[in-house]
Write a protein that holds these residues in place. Structure first.
Motif, PDB file in Angstrom:
ATOM      1  N   GLU A  25      24.552  23.160   9.141  1.00  0.00           N
ATOM      2  CA  GLU A  25      24.751  24.389   8.394  1.00  0.00           C
ATOM      3  C   GLU A  25      23.704  25.401   8.853  1.00  0.00           C
ATOM      4  O   GLU A  25      22.505  25.149   8.762  1.00  0.00           O
ATOM      5  CB  GLU A  25      24.605  24.116   6.902  1.00  0.00           C
ATOM      6  N   LYS A  26      24.166  26.551   9.362  1.00  0.00           N
ATOM      7  CA  LYS A  26      23.238  27.553   9.880  1.00  0.00           C
ATOM      8  C   LYS A  26      22.694  28.458   8.777  1.00  0.00           C
ATOM      9  O   LYS A  26      21.577  28.911   8.849  1.00  0.00           O
ATOM     10  CB  LYS A  26      23.927  28.405  10.945  1.00  0.00           C
ATOM     11  N   ASN A  27      23.520  28.721   7.769  1.00  0.00           N
ATOM     12  CA  ASN A  27      23.111  29.630   6.705  1.00  0.00           C
ATOM     13  C   ASN A  27      23.484  28.994   5.366  1.00  0.00           C
ATOM     14  O   ASN A  27      24.461  29.387   4.747  1.00  0.00           O
ATOM     15  CB  ASN A  27      23.795  30.990   6.882  1.00  0.00           C
ATOM     16  N   PRO A  28      22.684  28.020   4.917  1.00  0.00           N
ATOM     17  CA  PRO A  28      23.041  27.344   3.664  1.00  0.00           C
ATOM     18  C   PRO A  28      22.901  28.287   2.468  1.00  0.00           C
ATOM     19  O   PRO A  28      22.089  29.208   2.476  1.00  0.00           O
ATOM     20  CB  PRO A  28      22.040  26.200   3.578  1.00  0.00           C
ATOM     21  N   LEU A  29      23.689  28.058   1.466  1.00  0.00           N
ATOM     22  CA  LEU A  29      23.611  28.864   0.253  1.00  0.00           C
ATOM     23  C   LEU A  29      22.346  28.511  -0.520  1.00  0.00           C
ATOM     24  O   LEU A  29      21.873  27.371  -0.467  1.00  0.00           O
ATOM     25  CB  LEU A  29      24.831  28.596  -0.617  1.00  0.00           C
ATOM     26  N   PRO A  30      21.781  29.459  -1.248  1.00  0.00           N
ATOM     27  CA  PRO A  30      20.583  29.160  -2.030  1.00  0.00           C
ATOM     28  C   PRO A  30      20.902  28.210  -3.180  1.00  0.00           C
ATOM     29  O   PRO A  30      22.027  28.171  -3.679  1.00  0.00           O
ATOM     30  CB  PRO A  30      20.135  30.524  -2.549  1.00  0.00           C
ATOM     31  N   SER A  31      19.906  27.470  -3.591  1.00  0.00           N
ATOM     32  CA  SER A  31      20.096  26.526  -4.687  1.00  0.00           C
ATOM     33  C   SER A  31      20.207  27.283  -6.005  1.00  0.00           C
ATOM     34  O   SER A  31      19.870  28.469  -6.109  1.00  0.00           O
ATOM     35  CB  SER A  31      18.930  25.542  -4.745  1.00  0.00           C
ATOM     36  N   LYS A  32      20.658  26.588  -7.036  1.00  0.00           N
ATOM     37  CA  LYS A  32      20.810  27.213  -8.347  1.00  0.00           C
ATOM     38  C   LYS A  32      19.451  27.665  -8.877  1.00  0.00           C
ATOM     39  O   LYS A  32      19.338  28.722  -9.507  1.00  0.00           O
ATOM     40  CB  LYS A  32      21.446  26.205  -9.293  1.00  0.00           C
ATOM     41  N   GLU A  33      18.418  26.887  -8.604  1.00  0.00           N
ATOM     42  CA  GLU A  33      17.070  27.250  -9.053  1.00  0.00           C
ATOM     43  C   GLU A  33      16.594  28.542  -8.397  1.00  0.00           C
ATOM     44  O   GLU A  33      16.009  29.407  -9.038  1.00  0.00           O
ATOM     45  CB  GLU A  33      16.080  26.118  -8.756  1.00  0.00           C
ATOM     46  N   THR A  34      16.863  28.710  -7.100  1.00  0.00           N
ATOM     47  CA  THR A  34      16.453  29.917  -6.393  1.00  0.00           C
ATOM     48  C   THR A  34      17.171  31.132  -6.964  1.00  0.00           C
ATOM     49  O   THR A  34      16.549  32.196  -7.138  1.00  0.00           O
ATOM     50  CB  THR A  34      16.763  29.772  -4.893  1.00  0.00           C
ATOM     51  N   ILE A  35      18.435  31.003  -7.266  1.00  0.00           N
ATOM     52  CA  ILE A  35      19.202  32.111  -7.834  1.00  0.00           C
ATOM     53  C   ILE A  35      18.626  32.495  -9.189  1.00  0.00           C
ATOM     54  O   ILE A  35      18.438  33.681  -9.491  1.00  0.00           O
ATOM     55  CB  ILE A  35      20.683  31.725  -7.962  1.00  0.00           C
ATOM     56  N   GLU A  36      18.299  31.505 -10.022  1.00  0.00           N
ATOM     57  CA  GLU A  36      17.731  31.794 -11.335  1.00  0.00           C
ATOM     58  C   GLU A  36      16.366  32.484 -11.214  1.00  0.00           C
ATOM     59  O   GLU A  36      16.034  33.391 -11.981  1.00  0.00           O
ATOM     60  CB  GLU A  36      17.607  30.506 -12.155  1.00  0.00           C
ATOM     61  N   GLN A  37      15.553  32.052 -10.242  1.00  0.00           N
ATOM     62  CA  GLN A  37      14.236  32.676 -10.051  1.00  0.00           C
ATOM     63  C   GLN A  37      14.391  34.132  -9.635  1.00  0.00           C
ATOM     64  O   GLN A  37      13.653  34.997 -10.107  1.00  0.00           O
ATOM     65  CB  GLN A  37      13.450  31.914  -8.975  1.00  0.00           C
ATOM     66  N   GLU A  38      15.350  34.423  -8.756  1.00  0.00           N
ATOM     67  CA  GLU A  38      15.557  35.805  -8.321  1.00  0.00           C
ATOM     68  C   GLU A  38      16.102  36.679  -9.448  1.00  0.00           C
ATOM     69  O   GLU A  38      15.766  37.857  -9.552  1.00  0.00           O
ATOM     70  CB  GLU A  38      16.473  35.842  -7.101  1.00  0.00           C
ATOM     71  N   LYS A  39      16.952  36.108 -10.308  1.00  0.00           N
ATOM     72  CA  LYS A  39      17.454  36.862 -11.451  1.00  0.00           C
ATOM     73  C   LYS A  39      16.316  37.175 -12.410  1.00  0.00           C
ATOM     74  O   LYS A  39      16.245  38.280 -12.975  1.00  0.00           O
ATOM     75  CB  LYS A  39      18.515  36.047 -12.197  1.00  0.00           C
ATOM     76  N   ALA A  40      15.410  36.220 -12.631  1.00  0.00           N
ATOM     77  CA  ALA A  40      14.292  36.430 -13.543  1.00  0.00           C
ATOM     78  C   ALA A  40      13.297  37.451 -12.978  1.00  0.00           C
ATOM     79  O   ALA A  40      12.651  38.169 -13.737  1.00  0.00           O
ATOM     80  CB  ALA A  40      13.601  35.095 -13.806  1.00  0.00           C
TER      81      ALA A  40
END
Length: 42
Positions: A25-40
């Protein structure tokens, strides 16, 4: 000519001639934790 493609080549295809490849996988999707951190952060 008909609308249906000729599947004779597909049914006669020899899978043993294919080489084994390892996909990475060249461009894996971010994990759920990373998405939550960016939203916060915003």
């Amino acid at each position: 000519m008909s609308d249906k493609p000729d599947l004779a080549e597909v049914t006669n295809f020899d899978k043993t001639k294919l080489k084994k490849t390892d996909t990475q996988e060249k461009n894996p999707l971010p994990s759920k934790e990373t998405i939550e951190q960016e939203k916060a952060a915003s």
